[in-house]
Design a protein around this motif. Structure first.
Motif, PDB file in Angstrom:
ATOM      1  N   ALA A   1       0.821  -1.214   0.000  1.00  0.00           N
ATOM      2  CA  ALA A   1       0.000   0.000   0.000  1.00  0.00           C
ATOM      3  C   ALA A   1       0.852   1.260   0.000  1.00  0.00           C
ATOM      4  O   ALA A   1       0.439   2.312  -0.481  1.00  0.00           O
ATOM      5  N   THR A   2       2.096   1.215   0.518  1.00  0.00           N
ATOM      6  CA  THR A   2       2.966   2.395   0.586  1.00  0.00           C
ATOM      7  C   THR A   2       3.951   2.462  -0.569  1.00  0.00           C
ATOM      8  O   THR A   2       4.520   3.524  -0.813  1.00  0.00           O
ATOM      9  N   GLN A   3       4.212   1.353  -1.284  1.00  0.00           N
ATOM     10  CA  GLN A   3       5.198   1.339  -2.367  1.00  0.00           C
ATOM     11  C   GLN A   3       4.537   1.718  -3.676  1.00  0.00           C
ATOM     12  O   GLN A   3       3.432   1.251  -3.983  1.00  0.00           O
ATOM     13  N   CYS A   4       5.219   2.614  -4.474  1.00  0.00           N
ATOM     14  CA  CYS A   4       4.684   3.041  -5.765  1.00  0.00           C
ATOM     15  C   CYS A   4       4.940   1.964  -6.798  1.00  0.00           C
ATOM     16  O   CYS A   4       6.045   1.413  -6.897  1.00  0.00           O
ATOM     17  N   LEU A   5       3.929   1.700  -7.581  1.00  0.00           N
ATOM     18  CA  LEU A   5       4.060   0.716  -8.645  1.00  0.00           C
ATOM     19  C   LEU A   5       4.088   1.366 -10.021  1.00  0.00           C
ATOM     20  O   LEU A   5       4.141   0.668 -11.033  1.00  0.00           O
ATOM     21  N   SER A   6       4.077   2.730 -10.111  1.00  0.00           N
ATOM     22  CA  SER A   6       4.113   3.432 -11.409  1.00  0.00           C
ATOM     23  C   SER A   6       4.919   4.714 -11.251  1.00  0.00           C
ATOM     24  O   SER A   6       5.094   5.245 -10.143  1.00  0.00           O
TER      25      SER A   6
END
Length: 413
Positions: free
Chosen positions: A19-24
């Motif tokens: 939920a805290t890590q950016c995937l884009s």
């Protein structure tokens, strides 16, 4: 039971991390924008090193009347902002695009410009993982250039474009200049020969410009030279009103020529163009040539250059009117003698009077020819003097053009 609890705990932690890590990249860009980094980076020495990796220069125009020099410059730059950096553990991206309005940007200025317009080449800025920012702008600038126009239209001189940062105090932007290239340097009347960076107490671009002289030679120098040649050839015309009328037309033609082309002639500036003196010399010579021609015409007609009555010549018995009256009187007497058959003595007297009249006519013709020959000798002398004056003038202009130098302080800003 313990295994089930560990499995639930693992899924809870994994969901929290995801939920805290950016995937884009957009998510990463939004996180960087949320930092609101509108102020300049603040390194320990309070100087932001901005590397101008490439400068693309193009000359737009040069106004000879106002000595204003316009150009178009594209500047590619990069600098490092530590607050924009991220690690591999945080984001799995090496670079990201940000809108140029949401981070700090260096403000480049031109110190000697009277007009500057700065526009970004793109609304997006490239930021790499280590905080390096890549940005490009295009600048439309106008500077006053004290161009050396002494040898106009043969002009080759330099103009100064002082690109610097917004602050030159103990805290601000330090510029490092990279590769400089020119675009469109051979187009138009003004050609860009070279662009060099000069550093020291003041950092600036030194632009070497060259003026193609063909247009000025055809429209300014060649017509004046042809008018002077025509005035020289006009000495072949006879000394009468025809030559004077022709020379008056030349003077008026040259004056109208200067009035029409006054907007094409450059203003004086610190180094007044030599062509100003050329036009002044040509006009003075044309007027003097007209005055001399008028005086020689008066000399050929009356024997004197002063206006007034014709000077009486010794040996002439009477004026033309008196000679005509004598001729009619003699003719009447001859007719009367024939009719009345006067004596031989009267006929001899009449013949003597006719002979005297013919002799007076011959003397008048000889006197007139003498006046014309005298005026023609002065006319030949004036022609030779005029020819030598033109030759000496051309040699002096060439010598001054090659030896005389004029310079101005282009760094007085």
């Amino acid at each position: 039971m313990i295994a089930k609890s560990l499995l639930v705990l693992y899924f809870v932690i994994a969901s929290a991390v995801s939920a805290t890590q950016c995937l884009s990249r957009r998510c990463l860009a939004d996180n960087l924008i949320d930092k609101q980094l509108y102020s300049a980076p603040q390194p320990p020495d309070c100087f932001i090193n901005v590397n101008l990796t490439a400068i693309q220069y193009e000359t737009l125009s040069f106004n000879l009347q106002t000595l204003q020099f316009s150009s178009h410059i594209k500047v590619y730059m990069e600098w490092t902002d530590p607050d924009l950096a991220w690690t591999d553990s945080q984001y799995n991206f090496t670079e990201v695009l940000l809108p140029f309005t949401y981070i700090w940007l260096p403000n480049l200025t031109v110190n000697n410009a009277i007009y500057t317009a700065v526009h970004p080449l793109s609304k997006d800025i490239l930021v790499t993982r280590d905080g390096t920012v890549n940005y490009a702008i295009q600048m439309y600038i106008t500077v006053v250039c004290d161009m050396n126009l002494f040898s106009y239209p043969f002009v080759e001189d330099t103009c100064i474009v002082a690109i610097n940062g917004w602050n030159r105090s103990s805290c601000g932007v330090k510029l490092q200049y990279g590769k400089i290239t020119t675009v469109g340097g051979q187009r138009g009347e003004w050609q860009t020969l070279d662009v060099n960076f000069c550093g020291g107490a003041q950092n600036y671009l030194q632009v070497t410009l060259y003026l193609n002289p063909f247009n000025a030679l055809v429209s300014l120098v060649l017509p004046t030279a042809l008018i002077m040649v025509v005035d020289l050839v006009s000495f072949a015309l006879p000394l009468n009103g025809e030559r004077n009328a022709f020379k008056i037309k030349l003077v008026f033609s040259f004056t109208m020529f200067l009035l029409i082309l006054s907007k094409q002639v450059p203003q004086g500036g610190p180094c007044s163009p030599l062509i100003y003196y050329h036009f002044c010399f040509c006009l003075i010579v044309l007027v003097v040539s007209l005055l001399v021609s008028m005086m020689l015409s008066q000399l050929a007609r009356t024997g004197s250059i002063w206006p007034g009555r014709p000077r009486k010549q010794s040996g002439s018995g009477s004026s033309m009117a008196q000679q005509d009256n004598a001729f009619h009187q003699n003719d009447t007497e001859i007719n009367c003698s024939k009719v009345n058959s006067v004596n031989l003595m009267t006929e001899v007297t009449s013949i003597q009077k006719i002979s005297s009249f013919v002799n007076n006519m011959d003397k008048e013709i000889m006197e007139k020819k003498r006046k014309q020959d005298y005026a023609k000798s002065w006319d030949n002398f004036c022609f030779i003097t005029y020819l030598f004056l033109d030759i000496i003038y051309m040699l002096c202009v060439f010598a001054i053009f090659k030896t005389q130098q004029c310079s101005s302080n282009k760094l007085s800003f």
